[in-house]
Scaffold this motif. Structure first.
Motif, PDB file in Angstrom:
ATOM      1  N   ASP A 171      21.354  55.029  -5.128  1.00 57.27           N
ATOM      2  CA  ASP A 171      20.452  55.725  -6.043  1.00 57.27           C
ATOM      3  C   ASP A 171      19.046  55.809  -5.447  1.00 57.27           C
ATOM      4  N   VAL A 172      18.371  56.929  -5.712  1.00 52.25           N
ATOM      5  CA  VAL A 172      17.045  57.181  -5.143  1.00 52.25           C
ATOM      6  C   VAL A 172      16.013  57.308  -6.257  1.00 52.25           C
ATOM      7  N   ILE A 173      14.918  56.582  -6.103  1.00 51.93           N
ATOM      8  CA  ILE A 173      13.752  56.699  -6.990  1.00 51.93           C
ATOM      9  C   ILE A 173      12.683  57.439  -6.206  1.00 51.93           C
ATOM     10  N   ARG A 174      12.319  58.638  -6.641  1.00 57.34           N
ATOM     11  CA  ARG A 174      11.301  59.422  -5.946  1.00 57.34           C
ATOM     12  C   ARG A 174       9.963  59.249  -6.655  1.00 57.34           C
ATOM     13  N   ALA A 175       8.961  58.816  -5.912  1.00 56.19           N
ATOM     14  CA  ALA A 175       7.637  58.599  -6.522  1.00 56.19           C
ATOM     15  C   ALA A 175       6.567  58.737  -5.449  1.00 56.19           C
ATOM     16  N   ALA A 176       5.558  59.561  -5.718  1.00 51.21           N
ATOM     17  CA  ALA A 176       4.443  59.718  -4.791  1.00 51.21           C
ATOM     18  C   ALA A 176       3.590  58.457  -4.759  1.00 51.21           C
ATOM     19  N   ARG A 177       3.601  57.718  -5.828  1.00 53.75           N
ATOM     20  CA  ARG A 177       2.922  56.421  -5.892  1.00 53.75           C
ATOM     21  C   ARG A 177       3.673  55.539  -6.876  1.00 53.75           C
ATOM     22  N   VAL A 178       3.447  54.246  -6.769  1.00 48.81           N
ATOM     23  CA  VAL A 178       4.158  53.310  -7.642  1.00 48.81           C
ATOM     24  C   VAL A 178       3.398  53.224  -8.956  1.00 48.81           C
ATOM     25  N   ASP A 179       3.672  54.196  -9.824  1.00 51.40           N
ATOM     26  CA  ASP A 179       3.012  54.280 -11.126  1.00 51.40           C
ATOM     27  C   ASP A 179       3.908  53.661 -12.195  1.00 51.40           C
ATOM     28  N   ALA A 180       3.545  53.869 -13.447  1.00 51.15           N
ATOM     29  CA  ALA A 180       4.292  53.259 -14.554  1.00 51.15           C
ATOM     30  C   ALA A 180       5.749  53.715 -14.563  1.00 51.15           C
ATOM     31  N   HIS A 181       5.978  54.994 -14.252  1.00 52.10           N
ATOM     32  CA  HIS A 181       7.347  55.508 -14.219  1.00 52.10           C
ATOM     33  C   HIS A 181       8.158  54.814 -13.131  1.00 52.10           C
TER      34      HIS A 181
END
Length: 306
Positions: A58-68
């Motif tokens: 599974d992949v978590i895509r995030a430009a930064r490690v924010d709340a989401h």
């Protein structure tokens, strides 16, 4: 041990593969979002995201490690997070999610070259030896205690890209060994010791060759910025890309920036002796051999790089 893997570029892929190959339960991958690539700007998954998909992770895509992103990381309940060139800061709220914290594979011998471009800055500085470390990620910039270290000789012709490719493979083994030691309860991180140097992210201007500088410095600079952002110079106000240049201590008469043929070689004067061009890419054209470029010029007598 449940592992979250955080990484984005191709140099992080060997580490992901090494952890999977070592039998760790990689429960998810954290990577930066798909980015537009090529002239048509096609949205393309990061190399790590593409490999994770092939591995069924599974992949978590995030430009930064924010709340989401923090919520997504919490949901997969990792025991440890391994991070290799993710491309973003990990905030304190995320550092405490895995019970063993975050283990960073960094491509330098910390505390030397803390920052985003350690291999590039090492080559540009003329280091003979570099390496990689695994360390405990904390709030400071690459300041955490070190688990393990490996060293790598910098060859005289190494580009940053070539050296980083080698370190990405040897470093992947070190990362797997470090996580194995953490799992076994035998890991013993030690505080960093030595002179601190910084390795800020490269900009386009870092590739601009100032021909008044000594030839050796220009050689190191061109190798350090290869392949990205690449070495370049100006000719008649247009930016021309250059591949790494060779040292020619046998030629000392050329003025800085002056271009001349010496036999079949295309030379440029510097603040010391000449350098030899290998390949050159004029504005709007493809990269070509320097000799082919020279043959296409009416004359090199008045050509001066800036």
């Amino acid at each position: 041990m449940r592992v979250l893997f955080a990484g984005t570029p191709a140099v992080a892929v060997p580490s992901l593969e090494a952890l999977v190959g070592a039998g760790f339960d990689v429960v998810a991958v954290l990577t930066r979002p798909d980015a537009p690539i090529g002239r048509k700007r096609v949205l393309t998954p990061s190399p790590v995201a593409a490999r994770a998909a092939e591995l069924g992770i599974d992949v978590i895509r995030a430009a930064r490690v924010d709340a989401h992103a923090i919520a997504a990381i919490t949901a997969v309940a990792p025991d440890v997070a391994a991070i290799v060139a993710y491309g973003g800061l990990v905030p304190p709220a995320a550092l405490t999610i895995p019970r063993h914290g975050w283990v960073n594979l960094h491509f330098s011998l910390l505390p030397a070259w803390r920052g985003a471009a350690p291999v590039q800055r090492s080559v540009m500085a003329g280091d003979d030896i570099t390496g990689a470390v695994t360390f405990q990620l904390e709030q400071g910039l690459d300041t955490g205690p070190v688990f393990g270290t490996l060293t790598e000789a910098v060859a005289p012709a190494d580009t940053a890209g070539e050296l980083l490719a080698r370190l990405s493979h040897s470093g992947s083994v070190l990362l797997a060994q470090t996580l194995s030691a953490i799992y076994a309860g035998t890991a013993s991180p030690r505080p960093q010791a030595g002179e601190v140097t910084l390795a800020p992210k490269l900009t386009l201007e870092d590739g601009h060759l100032d021909w008044r500088h000594p030839a050796l410095a220009l050689n190191r600079q061109a190798r350090g910025v290869a392949p990205e952002p690449g070495a370049w110079t100006l000719l008649d106000g247009q930016r021309i890309k250059l591949e790494p240049v060779l040292l020619r201590p046998d030629v000392t008469a050329l003025a800085p920036g002056a271009v001349a043929l010496h036999g079949k070689s295309v030379l440029v004067g510097t603040g010391s002796h000449a350098v030899e061009l290998t390949r050159i890419q004029p504005a709007g054209k493809k990269m070509m051999a320097a000799a082919d470029w020279a043959r296409g010029m009416a004359s090199l007598e008045s050509v001066v790089f800036e």
